[in-house]
Design a protein around this motif. Structure first.
Motif, PDB file in Angstrom:
ATOM      1  N   ALA A  13      43.599  32.292  48.542  1.00  0.00           N
ATOM      2  CA  ALA A  13      43.067  31.959  49.808  1.00  0.00           C
ATOM      3  C   ALA A  13      42.838  33.424  50.466  1.00  0.00           C
ATOM      4  N   LYS A  14      43.579  34.365  50.129  1.00  0.00           N
ATOM      5  CA  LYS A  14      43.605  35.733  50.672  1.00  0.00           C
ATOM      6  C   LYS A  14      42.882  36.561  49.877  1.00  0.00           C
ATOM      7  N   GLY A  15      42.248  36.439  48.558  1.00  0.00           N
ATOM      8  CA  GLY A  15      41.662  37.267  47.638  1.00  0.00           C
ATOM      9  C   GLY A  15      42.560  38.060  46.816  1.00  0.00           C
ATOM     10  N   PHE A  16      43.880  37.511  46.763  1.00  0.00           N
ATOM     11  CA  PHE A  16      44.835  38.073  45.825  1.00  0.00           C
ATOM     12  C   PHE A  16      44.897  37.286  44.317  1.00  0.00           C
ATOM     13  N   TYR A  17      45.242  38.315  43.405  1.00  0.00           N
ATOM     14  CA  TYR A  17      45.427  37.765  42.217  1.00  0.00           C
ATOM     15  C   TYR A  17      46.729  38.554  41.393  1.00  0.00           C
ATOM     16  N   SER A  18      47.316  38.029  40.397  1.00  0.00           N
ATOM     17  CA  SER A  18      48.235  38.646  39.730  1.00  0.00           C
ATOM     18  C   SER A  18      48.304  38.036  38.200  1.00  0.00           C
ATOM     19  N   LEU A  19      48.321  38.839  37.382  1.00  0.00           N
ATOM     20  CA  LEU A  19      48.261  38.407  35.864  1.00  0.00           C
ATOM     21  C   LEU A  19      49.109  39.323  35.011  1.00  0.00           C
ATOM     22  N   GLN A  20      49.579  38.737  33.841  1.00  0.00           N
ATOM     23  CA  GLN A  20      50.304  39.546  32.951  1.00  0.00           C
ATOM     24  C   GLN A  20      49.463  40.001  31.745  1.00  0.00           C
ATOM     25  N   VAL A  21      49.491  41.444  31.745  1.00  0.00           N
ATOM     26  CA  VAL A  21      48.507  42.086  30.678  1.00  0.00           C
ATOM     27  C   VAL A  21      49.336  42.841  29.710  1.00  0.00           C
ATOM     28  N   PRO A  22      48.998  43.352  28.714  1.00  0.00           N
ATOM     29  CA  PRO A  22      49.550  44.153  27.577  1.00  0.00           C
ATOM     30  C   PRO A  22      49.679  45.534  28.324  1.00  0.00           C
ATOM     31  N   ALA A  23      50.692  46.247  28.112  1.00  0.00           N
ATOM     32  CA  ALA A  23      51.084  47.673  28.531  1.00  0.00           C
ATOM     33  C   ALA A  23      49.937  48.478  28.393  1.00  0.00           C
ATOM     34  N   GLY A  24      49.544  49.182  28.937  1.00  0.00           N
ATOM     35  CA  GLY A  24      48.726  50.378  28.935  1.00  0.00           C
ATOM     36  C   GLY A  24      47.347  50.240  29.646  1.00  0.00           C
ATOM     37  N   VAL A  25      46.388  50.607  29.134  1.00  0.00           N
ATOM     38  CA  VAL A  25      44.860  50.468  29.943  1.00  0.00           C
ATOM     39  C   VAL A  25      44.093  49.281  29.361  1.00  0.00           C
ATOM     40  N   ASN A  26      43.704  48.517  30.338  1.00  0.00           N
ATOM     41  CA  ASN A  26      43.018  47.467  30.228  1.00  0.00           C
ATOM     42  C   ASN A  26      41.582  47.192  30.828  1.00  0.00           C
ATOM     43  N   LYS A  27      40.769  46.442  30.229  1.00  0.00           N
ATOM     44  CA  LYS A  27      39.544  46.553  30.905  1.00  0.00           C
ATOM     45  C   LYS A  27      39.347  45.149  31.744  1.00  0.00           C
ATOM     46  N   LEU A  28      39.318  45.067  32.996  1.00  0.00           N
ATOM     47  CA  LEU A  28      39.041  43.912  33.676  1.00  0.00           C
ATOM     48  C   LEU A  28      37.693  43.568  34.208  1.00  0.00           C
ATOM     49  N   LEU A  29      37.232  42.323  34.036  1.00  0.00           N
ATOM     50  CA  LEU A  29      35.997  41.956  34.652  1.00  0.00           C
ATOM     51  C   LEU A  29      36.242  41.253  35.589  1.00  0.00           C
ATOM     52  N   PHE A  30      35.619  41.417  36.939  1.00  0.00           N
ATOM     53  CA  PHE A  30      35.753  40.772  38.003  1.00  0.00           C
ATOM     54  C   PHE A  30      34.401  40.125  38.177  1.00  0.00           C
ATOM     55  N   SER A  31      34.485  38.731  38.549  1.00  0.00           N
ATOM     56  CA  SER A  31      33.268  38.079  38.867  1.00  0.00           C
ATOM     57  C   SER A  31      33.613  36.699  39.808  1.00  0.00           C
ATOM     58  N   GLY A  79      46.195  42.712  42.463  1.00  0.00           N
ATOM     59  CA  GLY A  79      45.136  43.326  43.214  1.00  0.00           C
ATOM     60  C   GLY A  79      44.618  42.422  44.034  1.00  0.00           C
ATOM     61  N   ARG A  80      43.460  42.655  44.723  1.00  0.00           N
ATOM     62  CA  ARG A  80      42.680  41.853  45.584  1.00  0.00           C
ATOM     63  C   ARG A  80      41.210  42.199  45.572  1.00  0.00           C
ATOM     64  N   VAL A  81      40.500  40.980  45.683  1.00  0.00           N
ATOM     65  CA  VAL A  81      39.083  40.980  45.449  1.00  0.00           C
ATOM     66  C   VAL A  81      38.485  40.589  46.919  1.00  0.00           C
ATOM     67  N   MET A  82      37.542  41.596  47.374  1.00  0.00           N
ATOM     68  CA  MET A  82      36.909  41.459  48.709  1.00  0.00           C
ATOM     69  C   MET A  82      35.486  41.455  48.513  1.00  0.00           C
ATOM     70  N   ASN A  83      34.555  40.949  49.492  1.00  0.00           N
ATOM     71  CA  ASN A  83      33.102  41.039  49.275  1.00  0.00           C
ATOM     72  C   ASN A  83      32.739  42.119  50.076  1.00  0.00           C
ATOM     73  N   GLU A  84      31.412  42.666  50.292  1.00  0.00           N
ATOM     74  CA  GLU A  84      31.214  44.000  50.913  1.00  0.00           C
ATOM     75  C   GLU A  84      31.318  44.037  52.489  1.00  0.00           C
ATOM     76  N   GLU A  85      31.717  42.858  53.119  1.00  0.00           N
ATOM     77  CA  GLU A  85      32.233  42.991  54.600  1.00  0.00           C
ATOM     78  C   GLU A  85      33.718  42.931  54.581  1.00  0.00           C
ATOM     79  N   ASN A  86      34.467  43.210  53.667  1.00  0.00           N
ATOM     80  CA  ASN A  86      35.811  43.265  53.566  1.00  0.00           C
ATOM     81  C   ASN A  86      36.523  41.750  53.672  1.00  0.00           C
ATOM     82  N   GLU A  87      35.936  40.905  53.228  1.00  0.00           N
ATOM     83  CA  GLU A  87      36.418  39.512  53.478  1.00  0.00           C
ATOM     84  C   GLU A  87      37.013  39.202  52.063  1.00  0.00           C
ATOM     85  N   PRO A  88      38.132  38.543  52.200  1.00  0.00           N
ATOM     86  CA  PRO A  88      38.732  37.983  50.788  1.00  0.00           C
ATOM     87  C   PRO A  88      37.741  36.949  49.879  1.00  0.00           C
ATOM     88  N   LEU A  89      37.461  37.180  48.699  1.00  0.00           N
ATOM     89  CA  LEU A  89      36.630  36.170  47.909  1.00  0.00           C
ATOM     90  C   LEU A  89      37.691  35.266  47.359  1.00  0.00           C
TER      91      LEU A  89
END
Length: 154
Positions: free
Chosen positions: A107-125, A79-89
Motif C-alpha cells: 500500500a505504500k509502494g514498497f517491495y521485497s524479494l529474494q534474488v540470487p547474489a550479484g547483479v540482477n535485471k529488474l523489470l518494473f511494470s 525498494g519502492r515504486v512511485m509515480n511521476e508525482e512521487n505517489e506510491p504505486l
C-alpha cells in the motif's frame, strides 16, 4: 588404451627414479613385444570394470544433478515504486529476469524479494505506465519512478 596410458605413465615415473639410484647396475634387457603385451593385458574382464562414480544403482536424472549442485546465495532486495508525482504505486509488479522471481508493491509502494547474489535485471511494470528495466546490485535499495505510458500498445 586406458591401460597403456596407465602402464606407460607408471613406467615413465619409475624409470628416472630407478636410473638415478642404480647408476652402476647393468642395463635391463629390452622389453619384447610379447612382454609389452603381457603388461598391457587387463587383469579383469571388461564387463567387470566399473567406474565407481557411475556404477551406482541410482538413476542419473536432471533433478538429481540439480539437487546435488550447491544453491546460489540469495539476498533480499528492497525498494519502492512511485509515480511521476512521487505517489506510491500500489500493486506494481517487480520481476527479476532470469530468476523467475516476482513481487508486488504494498500500500505504500514498497517491495521485497529474494534474488540470487550479484547483479540482477529488474523489470518494473504497472498498468498505464511505461515499463522500466534496471540493473540492481546486492543489498542496495532500488527505488523507481514510473512515467505514464504515452502511446498505446496494440
Amino acid at each position: 588404451m586406458r591401460y597403456a596410458t596407465l602402464v606407460f605413465g607408471l613406467l615413465g615415473f619409475a624409470l628416472p627414479i630407478g636410473a638415478a639410484q642404480a647408476q652402476s647396475a647393468p642395463a635391463p634387457a629390452a622389453l619384447t613385444t610379447l612382454d609389452m603385451a603381457a603388461l598391457l593385458k587387463p587383469t579383469t574382464q571388461p564387463d567387470e570394470i566399473r567406474d565407481p562414480v557411475l556404477s551406482s544403482e541410482e538413476e542419473l536424472t536432471a533433478d538429481s544433478i540439480l539437487s546435488a549442485a550447491p544453491l546460489a546465495e540469495k539476498v533480499t532486495l528492497k525498494g519502492r515504486v512511485m509515480n511521476e508525482e512521487n505517489e506510491p504505486l500500489i500493486g506494481a509488479t517487480v520481476y527479476v529476469r532470469g530468476a523467475g522471481v516476482a513481487a508486488s508493491t504494498d500500500a505504500k509502494g514498497f517491495y521485497s524479494l529474494q534474488v540470487p547474489a550479484g547483479v540482477n535485471k529488474l523489470l518494473f511494470s504497472y498498468g498505464g505506465y511505461a515499463d522500466k528495466e534496471i540493473d540492481a546490485s546486492n543489498y542496495l535499495p532500488v527505488n523507481v519512478s514510473l512515467a505514464p505510458q504515452t502511446t498505446r500498445k496494440k
